[in-house]
Design a protein around this motif. Structure first.
Motif, mmCIF file in Angstrom:
data_model
loop_
_atom_site.group_PDB
_atom_site.id
_atom_site.type_symbol
_atom_site.label_atom_id
_atom_site.label_comp_id
_atom_site.label_asym_id
_atom_site.label_seq_id
_atom_site.Cartn_x
_atom_site.Cartn_y
_atom_site.Cartn_z
ATOM 1 N N THR A 93 -15.084 -14.953 16.347
ATOM 2 C CA THR A 93 -14.120 -14.334 15.440
ATOM 3 C C THR A 93 -14.757 -14.174 14.069
ATOM 4 O O THR A 93 -15.680 -14.908 13.695
ATOM 5 C CB THR A 93 -12.841 -15.183 15.288
ATOM 6 O OG1 THR A 93 -13.189 -16.467 14.760
ATOM 7 C CG2 THR A 93 -12.110 -15.344 16.600
ATOM 8 N N GLY A 94 -14.255 -13.222 13.308
ATOM 9 C CA GLY A 94 -14.703 -13.011 11.937
ATOM 10 C C GLY A 94 -13.631 -12.275 11.158
ATOM 11 O O GLY A 94 -12.883 -11.459 11.720
ATOM 12 N N HIS A 95 -13.543 -12.565 9.870
ATOM 13 C CA HIS A 95 -12.544 -11.938 9.005
ATOM 14 C C HIS A 95 -13.092 -10.617 8.496
ATOM 15 O O HIS A 95 -14.047 -10.593 7.732
ATOM 16 C CB HIS A 95 -12.209 -12.872 7.842
ATOM 17 C CG HIS A 95 -11.055 -12.412 7.006
ATOM 18 N ND1 HIS A 95 -9.989 -13.222 6.711
ATOM 19 C CD2 HIS A 95 -10.789 -11.223 6.401
ATOM 20 C CE1 HIS A 95 -9.117 -12.569 5.958
ATOM 21 N NE2 HIS A 95 -9.600 -11.345 5.759
ATOM 22 N N VAL A 96 -12.477 -9.498 8.911
ATOM 23 C CA VAL A 96 -12.937 -8.174 8.505
ATOM 24 C C VAL A 96 -12.273 -7.767 7.195
ATOM 25 O O VAL A 96 -11.267 -8.351 6.770
ATOM 26 C CB VAL A 96 -12.670 -7.132 9.604
ATOM 27 C CG1 VAL A 96 -13.454 -7.479 10.857
ATOM 28 C CG2 VAL A 96 -11.182 -7.018 9.920
ATOM 29 N N SER A 97 -12.839 -6.745 6.554
ATOM 30 C CA SER A 97 -12.403 -6.382 5.202
ATOM 31 C C SER A 97 -11.000 -5.803 5.149
ATOM 32 O O SER A 97 -10.258 -6.027 4.185
ATOM 33 C CB SER A 97 -13.387 -5.379 4.593
ATOM 34 O OG SER A 97 -14.659 -5.947 4.447
ATOM 35 N N ASP A 98 -10.612 -5.056 6.174
ATOM 36 C CA ASP A 98 -9.311 -4.399 6.129
ATOM 37 C C ASP A 98 -8.846 -4.135 7.552
ATOM 38 O O ASP A 98 -9.660 -3.834 8.430
ATOM 39 C CB ASP A 98 -9.414 -3.074 5.357
ATOM 40 C CG ASP A 98 -8.055 -2.418 5.139
ATOM 41 O OD1 ASP A 98 -7.292 -2.924 4.301
ATOM 42 O OD2 ASP A 98 -7.755 -1.416 5.815
ATOM 43 N N VAL A 99 -7.546 -4.278 7.792
ATOM 44 C CA VAL A 99 -6.987 -3.976 9.117
ATOM 45 C C VAL A 99 -5.888 -2.925 9.029
ATOM 46 O O VAL A 99 -5.048 -2.797 9.912
ATOM 47 C CB VAL A 99 -6.444 -5.254 9.809
ATOM 48 C CG1 VAL A 99 -7.585 -6.155 10.221
ATOM 49 C CG2 VAL A 99 -5.442 -5.996 8.929
ATOM 50 N N GLY A 100 -5.897 -2.141 7.922
ATOM 51 C CA GLY A 100 -4.855 -1.135 7.743
ATOM 52 C C GLY A 100 -3.644 -1.751 7.074
ATOM 53 O O GLY A 100 -3.761 -2.625 6.222
ATOM 54 N N GLY A 101 -2.466 -1.310 7.430
ATOM 55 C CA GLY A 101 -1.262 -1.889 6.858
ATOM 56 C C GLY A 101 -0.954 -1.353 5.472
ATOM 57 O O GLY A 101 -1.534 -0.380 5.002
ATOM 58 N N ASN A 102 -0.039 -2.035 4.795
ATOM 59 C CA ASN A 102 0.484 -1.531 3.529
ATOM 60 C C ASN A 102 -0.535 -1.515 2.400
ATOM 61 O O ASN A 102 -0.517 -0.631 1.549
ATOM 62 C CB ASN A 102 1.691 -2.386 3.088
ATOM 63 C CG ASN A 102 2.949 -2.022 3.838
ATOM 64 O OD1 ASN A 102 2.911 -1.293 4.814
ATOM 65 N ND2 ASN A 102 4.076 -2.550 3.381
ATOM 66 N N PHE A 103 -1.424 -2.519 2.362
ATOM 67 C CA PHE A 103 -2.273 -2.682 1.191
ATOM 68 C C PHE A 103 -3.697 -3.009 1.598
ATOM 69 O O PHE A 103 -3.924 -3.624 2.642
ATOM 70 C CB PHE A 103 -1.717 -3.789 0.286
ATOM 71 C CG PHE A 103 -0.274 -3.594 -0.088
ATOM 72 C CD1 PHE A 103 0.086 -2.611 -0.994
ATOM 73 C CD2 PHE A 103 0.718 -4.366 0.486
ATOM 74 C CE1 PHE A 103 1.424 -2.410 -1.323
ATOM 75 C CE2 PHE A 103 2.048 -4.175 0.163
ATOM 76 C CZ PHE A 103 2.407 -3.203 -0.754
ATOM 77 N N PRO A 104 -4.677 -2.654 0.774
ATOM 78 C CA PRO A 104 -6.079 -2.926 1.126
ATOM 79 C C PRO A 104 -6.394 -4.419 1.133
ATOM 80 O O PRO A 104 -5.984 -5.158 0.241
ATOM 81 C CB PRO A 104 -6.866 -2.213 0.010
ATOM 82 C CG PRO A 104 -5.915 -1.253 -0.609
ATOM 83 C CD PRO A 104 -4.559 -1.864 -0.460
ATOM 84 N N GLY A 105 -7.142 -4.845 2.149
ATOM 85 C CA GLY A 105 -7.735 -6.179 2.146
ATOM 86 C C GLY A 105 -6.783 -7.311 2.444
ATOM 87 O O GLY A 105 -6.871 -7.948 3.487
ATOM 88 N N LEU A 106 -5.875 -7.587 1.531
ATOM 89 C CA LEU A 106 -4.900 -8.667 1.683
ATOM 90 C C LEU A 106 -3.512 -8.120 1.400
ATOM 91 O O LEU A 106 -3.343 -7.267 0.528
ATOM 92 C CB LEU A 106 -5.192 -9.814 0.714
ATOM 93 C CG LEU A 106 -6.515 -10.558 0.862
ATOM 94 C CD1 LEU A 106 -6.677 -11.581 -0.257
ATOM 95 C CD2 LEU A 106 -6.593 -11.254 2.208
ATOM 96 N N CYS A 107 -2.538 -8.622 2.133
ATOM 97 C CA CYS A 107 -1.164 -8.197 1.871
ATOM 98 C C CYS A 107 -0.279 -9.435 1.746
ATOM 99 O O CYS A 107 -0.502 -10.432 2.410
ATOM 100 C CB CYS A 107 -0.652 -7.276 2.963
ATOM 101 S SG CYS A 107 -0.634 -7.990 4.621
ATOM 102 N N MET A 108 0.696 -9.359 0.875
ATOM 103 C CA MET A 108 1.598 -10.491 0.679
ATOM 104 C C MET A 108 3.053 -10.065 0.843
ATOM 105 O O MET A 108 3.780 -10.570 1.693
ATOM 106 C CB MET A 108 1.367 -11.097 -0.710
ATOM 107 C CG MET A 108 2.259 -12.294 -1.007
ATOM 108 S SD MET A 108 2.073 -13.642 0.172
ATOM 109 C CE MET A 108 0.401 -14.148 -0.202
ATOM 110 N N ASP A 109 3.500 -9.099 0.051
ATOM 111 C CA ASP A 109 4.899 -8.695 0.095
ATOM 112 C C ASP A 109 5.063 -7.579 1.130
ATOM 113 O O ASP A 109 5.119 -6.390 0.803
ATOM 114 C CB ASP A 109 5.349 -8.225 -1.288
ATOM 115 C CG ASP A 109 6.847 -7.942 -1.344
ATOM 116 O OD1 ASP A 109 7.541 -8.225 -0.350
ATOM 117 O OD2 ASP A 109 7.312 -7.430 -2.378
#
Length: 602
Positions: free
Chosen positions: A142-158
């Motif tokens: 496993t590895g943490h990739v830079s972006d998986v799509g979704g609402n916001f780039p990179g990290l999403c919270m709200d």
């Protein structure tokens, strides 16, 4: 998750495979054990050297290992415990759809947090291993990739739910019987903002798992399936027995950590979230009960139970009781270490959310669980427990539209916290603590590839938490943005600071400040969603400092002097907190004055 047995759930695998158990002589046993460890380490080397994203390539936010046909871990890489410990859950999640359909040449991509993944940005690649036409195991990474799509780039919270996090990949065969599914891979890449990085990371993950498949097959060809798997069984049973032996030395009982509080959920500001941890020891088993922790929240700040909570509990118990510095015998990390450690969390809570709640940002919570397990057992493990650590992974995603206007640049950074002091040792400064184990990203690499300038990166100015063994010091970093930049964070500033132990003082909370020291200074929350930093703005990040251990007035005066000379402390700090009188100019301790001062304080 379905309803959980209140006695707790373990991460350990199911029954052994179909091999015939045979006797393995001690030399062959050690050779096969060494080979398994080498395979996992070599897999990790391939992954982090080939990866495109800095989080895998520089920070080594990854895991790799070999697993039997039931998903039991035979070996794992020396990397992030979360990544390695969650792969058995990935395999169980994949098995629920693909069991019985595996063929040589298959490559499966998976990231579904409700079916085993640690969280959706952690792409998992699993390759079934065949020997003599029979499915005998898996190579996984496993590895943490830079972006998986979704609402916001990179990290999403709200975000509203798990679908808003990004593209969910549930047991997707990107190679089926050796045939590459280019259309599916292209579909995945078309739904992320960093397609070039993600493709590079995906190829690195595949290469990592294929190497594991090849190396394990070579081992089977040399020694035979029965010998290799019988040796693996012996090693797993040995690790289990070593851990159970240590658990039996802990008095039976129920040990509760003080309830601690996370800052907020990233949306409902200044509403702290409770983390309640009770450790039950009975015979040679441990159950970590999270009853009393906060209900699940309407943001991404929830935790996948199987992929994140269980690995954390197993890692915490193994780390405390089989500390390599205090354990003479070599004890490999494998499925045996998971078997005695169980966890329980009520459904609908922060640590066992109901589908489809988002659980993208889960690391500060599990680090707090690890910290609380340690504090709960401090009285019965005084030589092993550590005072409160920073226990809050500080992940920040910086992003902006790339010059070509067709994609984004995304940089995810892990900032360094610190450990608390422990009996006999000061806390470690400026290092990822507990479940993280990731490395810092070199400033030069960041400045070369992104419009960011590092103006400061060092230990915090404030003195460490006093104790007979002082707490570790967190880092402070300041970036200047050279272009308009968006920022998302999933940190926790520790509004309740890391706790001191045995008379040691509490540590210090962290902070995020935009344009510190100017008339535009603004204190930010620890969790933000797409906060804009304009060209020329600065961002100062301070990570929590760990707690102290033991009475500061019992600290060796020579150690206090060293801290003064190294500029951790001032002479006034030494006098006030340690009862030590230091002559800075002469570089000496006035022992008579110090003795009088300490006696008067007592």
């Amino acid at each position: 998750m379905t309803a959980l047995d209140p006695r707790g759930v373990s991460l350990a695998g199911t029954a052994p495979g179909t091999h015939t158990t045979v006797e393995v002589d001690p030399i062959t046993l050690r050779v096969i054990g060494g080979a398994l460890n080498s395979i996992a380490k070599e897999m990790a080397q391939i992954l982090y050297r080939m990866a495109y994203s800095s989080l895998i390539r520089e920070s080594e936010d990854l895991g790799a290992g070999i697993f039997d046909v039931n998903g039991r871990e035979l070996c794992e890489s020396d990397s992030t415990p979360m990544h390695c410990g969650s792969i058995p859950a990935y395999i169980r999640g994949i098995d629920r759809r693909l069991a019985g359909t595996y063929r040589p040449g298959d490559v499966v991509l998976h990231n579904h947090p409700y079916h085993g993944a640690a969280h959706s940005p952690d792409y998992g690649i699993v390759i079934p291993i065949f020997f003599g036409g029979v499915h005998v195991g898996f190579a996984g990474c496993t590895g943490h990739v830079s972006d998986v799509g979704g609402n916001f780039p990179g990290l999403c919270m709200d975000v509203v739910d798990v679908w808003a996090e990004g593209k969910l990949l549930d047991s997707a065969k990107i190679y089926d019987g050796g045939v590459r599914n280019d259309a599916l891979i292209q579909h995945v890449l078309d739904n992320v903002r960093t397609p070039e990085q993600n493709l590079g990371d995906l190829e690195a993950l595949i290469a990592c798992a294929r190497l594991g498949e090849r190396r394990f097959t070579e081992l089977l060809e040399r020694y035979g399936l029965d010998v290799v798997m019988s040796a693996a069984d012996r090693w797993m049973d040995y690790s289990e027995e070593m851990l159970r032996r240590r658990i039996r030395q802990v008095p039976d009982g129920e040990y509760a950590a003080p309830v601690s509080y996370l800052d907020d959920d990233g949306k409902n500001r200044d509403v702290p979230l409770a983390v309640a941890v009770t450790v039950r020891v009975e015979g040679d088993e441990v159950v970590v009960d999270l009853t009393g922790s906060n209900p699940q929240v309407p943001t991404a700040f929830n935790v996948p139970f199987e992929g994140s909570v269980l690995p954390t509990v197993a890692s915490a118990i193994r780390t405390l009781l089989l500390d390599e510095a205090l354990t003479e015998e070599f004890v490999p990390q494998n499925d045996g270490c998971f078997r005695p450690a169980k966890a329980y969390a009520p459904e609908g809570t922060l640590f066992n959310p109901d589908f489809p709640a988002s659980c993208f940002a889960r690391f500060s919570q599990i680090n707090r669980v690890f910290d609380s397990i340690n504090l709960a057992l401090a009285d019965v493990l005084p030589d092993r427990a550590v005072a409160g650590s920073s226990a809050a992974l500080c992940a920040i995603a910086y992003s902006g539209l790339a010059p070509d206007g067709q994609s984004y640049w995304v940089y995810i950074e892990i900032n360094e916290g610190s450990y608390g002091g422990r009996n006999g040792k000061d806390g470690l400064d400026c290092v990822d603590s507990l479940m993280a184990n990731t490395r810092n990203n070199p400033i030069e690499e960041v400045e070369l590839n992104h419009a960011m300038l590092a103006e400061r990166y060092e230990l915090r100015d404030e003195p460490p938490a006093p104790g007979r063994w002082r707490g570790g010091v967190g880092s402070v970093r300041q970036w200047r943005m050279l272009t308009d930049t968006f920022m998302g964070t999933e940190a926790d500033n520790r509004t309740d600071p890391p706790r001191g132990l045995a008379g040691g003082h509490d540590g210090l909370p962290g902070s995020f400040v935009r344009n510190a020291g100017t008339d535009r200074e603004e204190v930010l929350y620890s969790k933000v969603t797409q906060e804009r930093c304009a060209d020329g703005d600065t961002l100062e990040i301070r990570l929590p400092s760990g707690g102290g251990y033991g009475d500061p007035f019992e600290r060796d005066p020579a150690a206090v002097l060293d801290d003064v000379l190294d500029e951790y402390l001032s002479a006034d700090d030494a006098r006030t907190h340690y009862g030590v009188v230091v002559d800075v100019a002469a570089g000496t301790v006035d022992r008579e004055a110090s003795t009088r001062l300490r006696a008067a304080a007592r």
